[in-house]
Scaffold this active site. Sequence first.
Site, PDB file in Angstrom:
ATOM      1  N   ASP A  76       6.600 -12.818   6.622  1.00  0.00           N
ATOM      2  CA  ASP A  76       5.999 -11.878   7.571  1.00  0.00           C
ATOM      3  C   ASP A  76       4.575 -12.193   8.011  1.00  0.00           C
ATOM      4  O   ASP A  76       3.914 -11.309   8.567  1.00  0.00           O
ATOM      5  CB  ASP A  76       6.012 -10.439   7.012  1.00  0.00           C
ATOM      6  CG  ASP A  76       7.426  -9.920   6.763  1.00  0.00           C
ATOM      7  OD1 ASP A  76       8.382 -10.614   7.141  1.00  0.00           O
ATOM      8  OD2 ASP A  76       7.547  -8.820   6.194  1.00  0.00           O
ATOM      9  N   CYS A 109      20.343 -19.471  -0.806  1.00  0.00           N
ATOM     10  CA  CYS A 109      21.673 -19.335  -0.203  1.00  0.00           C
ATOM     11  C   CYS A 109      22.781 -19.074  -1.200  1.00  0.00           C
ATOM     12  O   CYS A 109      22.799 -19.665  -2.266  1.00  0.00           O
ATOM     13  CB  CYS A 109      22.034 -20.636   0.492  1.00  0.00           C
ATOM     14  SG  CYS A 109      21.248 -20.793   2.037  1.00  0.00           S
ATOM     15  N   ARG A 156       8.978 -17.645  11.181  1.00  0.00           N
ATOM     16  CA  ARG A 156       9.309 -17.068  12.483  1.00  0.00           C
ATOM     17  C   ARG A 156       8.134 -16.995  13.452  1.00  0.00           C
ATOM     18  O   ARG A 156       8.309 -17.163  14.661  1.00  0.00           O
ATOM     19  CB  ARG A 156       9.938 -15.680  12.278  1.00  0.00           C
ATOM     20  CG  ARG A 156      11.314 -15.757  11.624  1.00  0.00           C
ATOM     21  CD  ARG A 156      11.771 -14.404  11.155  1.00  0.00           C
ATOM     22  NE  ARG A 156      10.876 -13.867  10.120  1.00  0.00           N
ATOM     23  CZ  ARG A 156      10.851 -12.606   9.735  1.00  0.00           C
ATOM     24  NH1 ARG A 156      11.644 -11.731  10.309  1.00  0.00           N
ATOM     25  NH2 ARG A 156      10.027 -12.212   8.778  1.00  0.00           N
ATOM     26  N   LYS A 176      11.957 -23.775  -2.985  1.00  0.00           N
ATOM     27  CA  LYS A 176      11.686 -22.594  -2.165  1.00  0.00           C
ATOM     28  C   LYS A 176      12.743 -21.559  -2.508  1.00  0.00           C
ATOM     29  O   LYS A 176      13.942 -21.861  -2.518  1.00  0.00           O
ATOM     30  CB  LYS A 176      11.742 -22.935  -0.686  1.00  0.00           C
ATOM     31  CG  LYS A 176      11.650 -21.704   0.197  1.00  0.00           C
ATOM     32  CD  LYS A 176      11.378 -22.084   1.634  1.00  0.00           C
ATOM     33  CE  LYS A 176      11.307 -20.855   2.516  1.00  0.00           C
ATOM     34  NZ  LYS A 176      12.624 -20.232   2.732  1.00  0.00           N
TER      35      LYS A 176
HETATM   36  C1  FMN Z   1      16.024 -19.284  12.122  1.00  0.00           C
HETATM   37  C2  FMN Z   1      15.724 -19.371  10.660  1.00  0.00           C
HETATM   38  C3  FMN Z   1      16.305 -20.363   9.891  1.00  0.00           C
HETATM   39  C4  FMN Z   1      16.014 -20.470   8.520  1.00  0.00           C
HETATM   40  N1  FMN Z   1      16.515 -21.526   7.802  1.00  0.00           N
HETATM   41  C5  FMN Z   1      16.053 -21.752   6.539  1.00  0.00           C
HETATM   42  C6  FMN Z   1      16.335 -22.973   5.863  1.00  0.00           C
HETATM   43  O1  FMN Z   1      16.988 -23.886   6.392  1.00  0.00           O
HETATM   44  N2  FMN Z   1      15.847 -23.134   4.604  1.00  0.00           N
HETATM   45  C7  FMN Z   1      15.092 -22.169   3.994  1.00  0.00           C
HETATM   46  O2  FMN Z   1      14.646 -22.375   2.862  1.00  0.00           O
HETATM   47  N3  FMN Z   1      14.802 -21.013   4.618  1.00  0.00           N
HETATM   48  C8  FMN Z   1      15.238 -20.806   5.884  1.00  0.00           C
HETATM   49  N4  FMN Z   1      14.833 -19.682   6.553  1.00  0.00           N
HETATM   50  C9  FMN Z   1      13.863 -18.776   5.916  1.00  0.00           C
HETATM   51  C10 FMN Z   1      12.413 -19.179   6.266  1.00  0.00           C
HETATM   52  O3  FMN Z   1      12.094 -20.444   5.757  1.00  0.00           O
HETATM   53  C11 FMN Z   1      11.406 -18.143   5.706  1.00  0.00           C
HETATM   54  O4  FMN Z   1      11.529 -18.101   4.305  1.00  0.00           O
HETATM   55  C12 FMN Z   1      11.615 -16.743   6.253  1.00  0.00           C
HETATM   56  O5  FMN Z   1      11.860 -16.753   7.644  1.00  0.00           O
HETATM   57  C13 FMN Z   1      10.412 -15.823   5.964  1.00  0.00           C
HETATM   58  O6  FMN Z   1       9.247 -16.333   6.525  1.00  0.00           O
HETATM   59  P1  FMN Z   1       8.645 -15.753   7.922  1.00  0.00           P
HETATM   60  O7  FMN Z   1       8.547 -14.275   7.766  1.00  0.00           O
HETATM   61  O8  FMN Z   1       7.332 -16.448   8.071  1.00  0.00           O
HETATM   62  O9  FMN Z   1       9.638 -16.129   8.984  1.00  0.00           O
HETATM   63  C14 FMN Z   1      15.153 -19.536   7.901  1.00  0.00           C
HETATM   64  C15 FMN Z   1      14.596 -18.516   8.685  1.00  0.00           C
HETATM   65  C16 FMN Z   1      14.848 -18.434  10.046  1.00  0.00           C
HETATM   66  C17 FMN Z   1      14.190 -17.353  10.854  1.00  0.00           C
END
Ligand code: FMN
Length: 346
Positions: free
Chosen positions: A206, A102, A229, A141
């Site tokens: 992904d 962030c 997701r 992370k």
């Molecule tokens: C709705 C939403 C909220 C998220 N909030 C956070 C968070 O609080 N902390 C964090 O490290 N990443 C956050 N992310 C990122 C996810 O942890 C992850 O890194 C990202 O979605 C990629 O993984 P995926 O393709 O499996 O979704 C968020 C993602 C989504 C979709």
Amino acid sequence: MVRIGKIELPEFPLLLAPMEDVSDPPFRAVCKDKGADLMYTEFISSEGLIRDAIKSRKKLDIFDYERPVGIQIFGGDEESLSLAAKIVEVTNPDLLDINFGCPVKKVALKGAGAGVLKDIDLMVRLTSAVVKSTSLPVTVKTRLGWDDNTRNIEEVAERLQDVGIQALAIHGRTRTQMYKGSADWTLIGKVKNNPRIKIPIFGNGDIDSAEKALEYKNRYGVDGIMIGRAAIGYPWIFDEIKHFLATGEHLGSPGIEERVGVARKHLHKSVEWKGPIVGILEMRRHYANYLKGLPNIKEYRARLVTLNTEEEINSVLDEIIVRYEGYSFEKTPIELINYHENCPVD
Ligand SMILES: Cc1cc2nc3c(=O)[nH]c(=O)nc-3n(C[C@H](O)[C@H](O)[C@H](O)COP(=O)(O)O)c2cc1C
């Protein structure tokens, strides 16, 4: 077996990604039931924790049945992150995770650019401060880097390991990329295959099917996979991947009764934890995810999102089971939403 400090995870663990406004205790309860091996809270602002902000404090709620569970914090200041780590320790999670994805205004004001990802020295100092202020295992992370010119995750991984982190989860995108394009796991693989790296490396980005999980496991050699997701409205993804990795065969897609049963549990936990008003309101955005793929579901969905008691909602869910009995979901693919991270900044 994969170890993070004293935590023992199974061979090739599947992690539920931290997700703001999603990975709260009700959602975590259903993911745990469906095979998540390690879960994280939503990210918690270190400044918020120190100021005793209600929203931040509430996110510290964890339950024994969730273990192992990690609490995730973010911040751009050594002192506040250290203090936040001490507050977190009191709530006794299994690990403390730091989010470096962030942009944090404070950091920008100090001239370090718009985000910690742009300044590895700062990232290392912040991490070291947290490691020193807690006896919990500290994990991180993060993303590949800030932008295409600063994909510095290989250096970051070594330096964070050197200051004592015990696992690293990497989302295969840069910060400026947001969610565009597809996640690039090449650098994640390089980090994992660096002989200097001894800590577990978890790949993220992904993963939306058992086949892809197997393919990426084999191609990149990571210690485990973190899923975000794809688990929204579909926590079965964890069990499906596990089954496929173990047997090479697909688990059948869950039927209507099973799907509604999980939505019901999610709702019940939501009411239990948030109270009947907020619990029911915040559950409204989840129905569409659980019921995706059903023809002519709109009318039921419209009713679900206007009702105000668990009892009334459950009776519509009963109707849905009767109406769609025997429906085959086999051809409903998981869609990954294009999420725009909106980091709350103090
Ligand atoms: C709705 C939403 C909220 C998220 N909030 C956070 C968070 O609080 N902390 C964090 O490290 N990443 C956050 N992310 C990122 C996810 O942890 C992850 O890194 C990202 O979605 C990629 O993984 P995926 O393709 O499996 O979704 C968020 C993602 C989504 C979709």
